[in-house]
Enzyme design. Sequence first.
Site, PDB file in Angstrom:
ATOM      1  N   HIS A  57       0.824  -1.206   0.000  1.00 56.02           N
ATOM      2  CA  HIS A  57       0.000   0.000   0.000  1.00 56.02           C
ATOM      3  C   HIS A  57       0.860   1.259   0.000  1.00 56.02           C
ATOM      4  O   HIS A  57       0.370   2.340   0.299  1.00 56.02           O
ATOM      5  CB  HIS A  57      -0.899   0.043   1.230  1.00 56.02           C
ATOM      6  CG  HIS A  57      -1.674  -1.193   1.462  1.00 56.02           C
ATOM      7  ND1 HIS A  57      -2.552  -1.691   0.522  1.00 56.02           N
ATOM      8  CD2 HIS A  57      -1.710  -2.058   2.507  1.00 56.02           C
ATOM      9  CE1 HIS A  57      -3.103  -2.803   1.002  1.00 56.02           C
ATOM     10  NE2 HIS A  57      -2.603  -3.050   2.191  1.00 56.02           N
ATOM     11  N   HIS A 219      -6.655  -4.497  -1.085  1.00 60.40           N
ATOM     12  CA  HIS A 219      -5.851  -5.719  -1.075  1.00 60.40           C
ATOM     13  C   HIS A 219      -6.040  -6.517  -2.345  1.00 60.40           C
ATOM     14  O   HIS A 219      -5.898  -7.726  -2.356  1.00 60.40           O
ATOM     15  CB  HIS A 219      -6.218  -6.587   0.139  1.00 60.40           C
ATOM     16  CG  HIS A 219      -5.892  -5.925   1.422  1.00 60.40           C
ATOM     17  ND1 HIS A 219      -6.753  -5.054   2.036  1.00 60.40           N
ATOM     18  CD2 HIS A 219      -4.778  -5.963   2.193  1.00 60.40           C
ATOM     19  CE1 HIS A 219      -6.195  -4.601   3.150  1.00 60.40           C
ATOM     20  NE2 HIS A 219      -5.008  -5.134   3.268  1.00 60.40           N
TER      21      HIS A 219
END
Lengths: 331, 331, 225, 225
Positions: A57, A219
């Site tokens: 991320h 995700h």
Amino acid sequence: MKKLLNDPENAVADSLAGFALAHADLVQVHHDPTYVTRVGGATTGKVGLVSGGGSGHEPLHTGFVGDGMLDAAVPGAVFTSPTPDGILPALHAADGGAGVLAIVKNYTGDVLNFDLAVELAEADGARVATVVVNDDVAVENSTYTAGRRGVAGTLCVEKIAGAAAMQGGDLDDVTRIAQHVVDNVRTMGVAVTACTVPHVGGPSFDLPDDQLEIGIGIHGEPGRRRVKAVPADEVTQMLLDPVADDLELSPGERVLLFVNGMGGTPASELYVVYGRARRLLEQRGVTVARSLVGSYVTSLEMQGASVTVLRLDDELEALWDAPVHTAALRW
Amino acid sequence: MKKLLNDPENAVADSLAGFALAHADLVQVHHDPTYVTRVGGATTGKVGLVSGGGSGHEPLHTGFVGDGMLDAAVPGAVFTSPTPDGILPALHAADGGAGVLAIVKNYTGDVLNFDLAVELAEADGARVATVVVNDDVAVENSTYTAGRRGVAGTLCVEKIAGAAAMQGGDLDDVTRIAQHVVDNVRTMGVAVTACTVPHVGGPSFDLPDDQLEIGIGIHGEPGRRRVKAVPADEVTQMLLDPVADDLELSPGERVLLFVNGMGGTPASELYVVYGRARRLLEQRGVTVARSLVGSYVTSLEMQGASVTVLRLDDELEALWDAPVHTAALRW
Amino acid sequence: MTLDADWAERWIRRTADAVADRRDELTELDREIGDGDHGENLVRGFRAVVAKLDARRAEVDGSGAGGPEAPPRLVGDVLKLTATTLMSTVGGASGPLYGTAFLRAAKVTGHETIDTRGIVAMLESALDGITARGKAEPGEKTMVDAWTPAVEAAERAAGEGDEADALRAAAAAADAGSTATIPLVATKGRASYLGERSAGHEDPGARSTALLLAAAVDALGEEPA
Amino acid sequence: MTLDADWAERWIRRTADAVADRRDELTELDREIGDGDHGENLVRGFRAVVAKLDARRAEVDGSGAGGPEAPPRLVGDVLKLTATTLMSTVGGASGPLYGTAFLRAAKVTGHETIDTRGIVAMLESALDGITARGKAEPGEKTMVDAWTPAVEAAERAAGEGDEADALRAAAAAADAGSTATIPLVATKGRASYLGERSAGHEDPGARSTALLLAAAVDALGEEPA
Ligand SMILES: Nc1ncnc2c1ncn2[C@@H]1O[C@H](COP(=O)(O)OP(=O)(O)O)[C@@H](O)[C@H]1O
Ligand SMILES: Nc1ncnc2c1ncn2[C@@H]1O[C@H](COP(=O)(O)OP(=O)(O)O)[C@@H](O)[C@H]1O
Ligand SMILES: [Mg+2]
Ligand SMILES: [Mg+2]
Ligand SMILES: [Mg+2]
Ligand SMILES: [Mg+2]
């Protein structure tokens, strides 16, 4: 799968090694277990801020370690929550005697692993508060899910709580502010393409060339629904409307509008989304008082974007404007 | 082709409209013809800096308009040089009476269109100097090519010349500094995937899943050669070695190392490349005194990276460190 | 058949082999309704446990211990080592869940050997740990849907058979329980984000639970090296 | 056959049609050895020229001009309008090059009609403009490789034929010249970055030159509307 990586097993370690070298003035990277701290360690008397979660991320969370934001970050394997043995020393390293706030994104794995680590830190005598960020309106916040996910709004929590800690707030103050942000920030995202986790080697989902995933997390998981690819203005509306509705924004309110890229989206497209989201907010009589456009909370090389709105008040606005100096956010 | 765009014909205009709204404190966007100026216009007595080129490289150049960098930028259509009718008003708008420096990337189209505009501006009585950036070592600098291309090194020229102008240098000083950067900066890039120009609708080249293009420019053009996909460490060496060799770096020298993403590359991968490039420089006895890692000079959503090295001296180091406040670069 | 520390060690080693062999299958299940890391998470975790078991064994061999005077080896010691190692290496949701399961299981297996009732207690404790931490109930499409029928089956089998029967019943029930997650709509874990779209896919954690219990059965068949 | 301002206007309009029809082909050629925008650049530019021609025509019609007392319409005026419009709308390398070509061509065609020698002068001036700005020589795999044989062929044809023959010869030679760029290795323009890899592909600017001159021939066949 082609990526600028060496052994996929070492992707996180290799990347952190480069990150440590590039930002040696700001951060220190610790290995075995892995965690990242602000150079100089905990500030005595300041509330420490710690966050963490799966890698992939970036720049979240390691890129937000520095003055006015996080004191420590704990990167897990790609898209996998870090383990308590990494979180625990990060909590201790951030502790300047005024207690530590753990900022946790609402995923079962993150919550469970942070819970374990906080229990251990408390057993060591540390004072730790936790806020759980759950800004993703794509997921119903009900007994039928694990609750809303923490996504791009996490940046707002970390920035604003970081400023509050910097300005001398005590653990209760900083926790209250962080929770206040959580209560007033909402996000919804879209995937244009999937992403490929290095050690998996194939795309996280198969998205036909004429379809979009609306309501994704960060995700690489599929979204809530698949829609036919439509122009950016329509896509933006599908993201902005649920966010604004959920916040129950009223005419005259002031907000921060944050358009976040998922990692592989050109900046030019993010500004197209921003422009449309802003017009939609203005049509609701809402004033966009602060803006952020960029790829800050990403899913590897995924193309797509999320729209985050934070309802502002004078306190939040001042804390947002307070100086910040990290690898990824600086003013 | 799926992109977060509306009508591909309006991609640039839509994006600039959003950019203008998001950064109204920094920039003003003009339409028909298109150019972007610093809010507040030309600074009296300061040398004005203007750059421009095809769109699709964002944040270059519009994201670098602001204090300490560019006074105006001229975005063309995607990957297409802007036309003189856009460049001319930008040159005038940047002119605070101390003359204007045009920073031009070495592409036939950019050079010809800027030439035309500069001729017209001079006919209007303006004093305009030009530097042509040609940092791409992938192309032989010989009579067999249009000369080396201007790529990521352009950021270094704009930042450093911008600081020199801010500090009161006259047109000759600023031009000399800019040329000094051009003479000491080199870049080489790799594509992992191609990119898709909106109005074309298909990828700019077909790159099999096990191949990389080495020696690319920033317009989605194929590179100098195709190689089998290899680990990032090897790829980085293919980029860094020609750069360092061409600069004839000697042990003990200090450099800026800039690892640039092509638009669709996750930050985590850029740090892997950075770490390796840095070690290779250190093996040559070269000190990396300044670093920049991020996607600043891009090719739409292309995945890939470029490695830029700038030989530093005290003057360049101080100018690099000088404050800058633009949409994309700030310290 | 003695369910001693050697059996426990074989169980864990066989689990490590099983998740490595079936890693792609677990990954694919998690890719469909989660984030595609379950296989990798477990392979990483159990590989670490095996490394610790190897290290401990080398230590024991090196010190000349393990002879007649050696302290007794307890089943619970193996499970505790497994628990702490999984907690610090797996990550994700399954790390704390399996970690807690083994920690609770270790607490009731602090013996040199365990009998049929010991097996039942071990499985019950593991399930209690999982639900204490994860708050999932049966039918939410999680590993609880493999553990719950496994515990029930072990209890039933314990009434009539020996420890091997109990383990076999548990493993078979976990396998069936995992398969039975396919039509369920998830309301816990990552898969819950998909809502209705989670139906039609098997839960990866339920499948890995079935692998784990099958390995416990396989470990019966081998005497210590 | 009169090569007057109407012919020039038809020429430009037909060029606009031709680049629009062949846009994908030009794009594809430029994609192979350049950056894939040549078709788009020319479509945008010539569309803008046509819009200006339409606007001018509407103005003339609206003002009642164009009658017996109207000022003479010069071939060069059409070409000059084309030049300035292309310069400000095409961008890229081809914008300044075609712009300069038409600007130079306009300078030698400030007449109501042009004859065979006028055609040759027009083409020569266009080529001079392109080489003055772009510094390319024949054989560098650019539009110069279409313009150079076109000028030579027009000169040859002018010795024996009329203005139509000269134009036809120029167009045919440009077409052949463009095809002949295929084996060349580029040493100017974007394609030069590819080095040897540029061989085996036709130069997009040479192809668009061939389209432009073919349109000039086509424009002969039609009388003004
Ligand atoms: N609250 C919960 N209770 C029980 N099991 C759960 C819970 N949440 C998730 N799980 C189990 O964890 C599995 C996923 O594990 P894993 O993929 O390793 O972690 P993550 O979901 O964090 O990526 C699911 O398949 C499910 O069986
Ligand atoms: N120096 C030059 N002299 C003559 N023609 C050139 C030169 N450089 C480029 N060209 C022509 O321009 C064409 C490319 O035009 P275009 O694609 O519109 O611009 P760009 O290359 O800037 O994208 C080439 O095919 C070639 O014919
Ligand atoms: Mg995970
Ligand atoms: Mg171009
Ligand atoms: Mg998972
Ligand atoms: Mg081109």
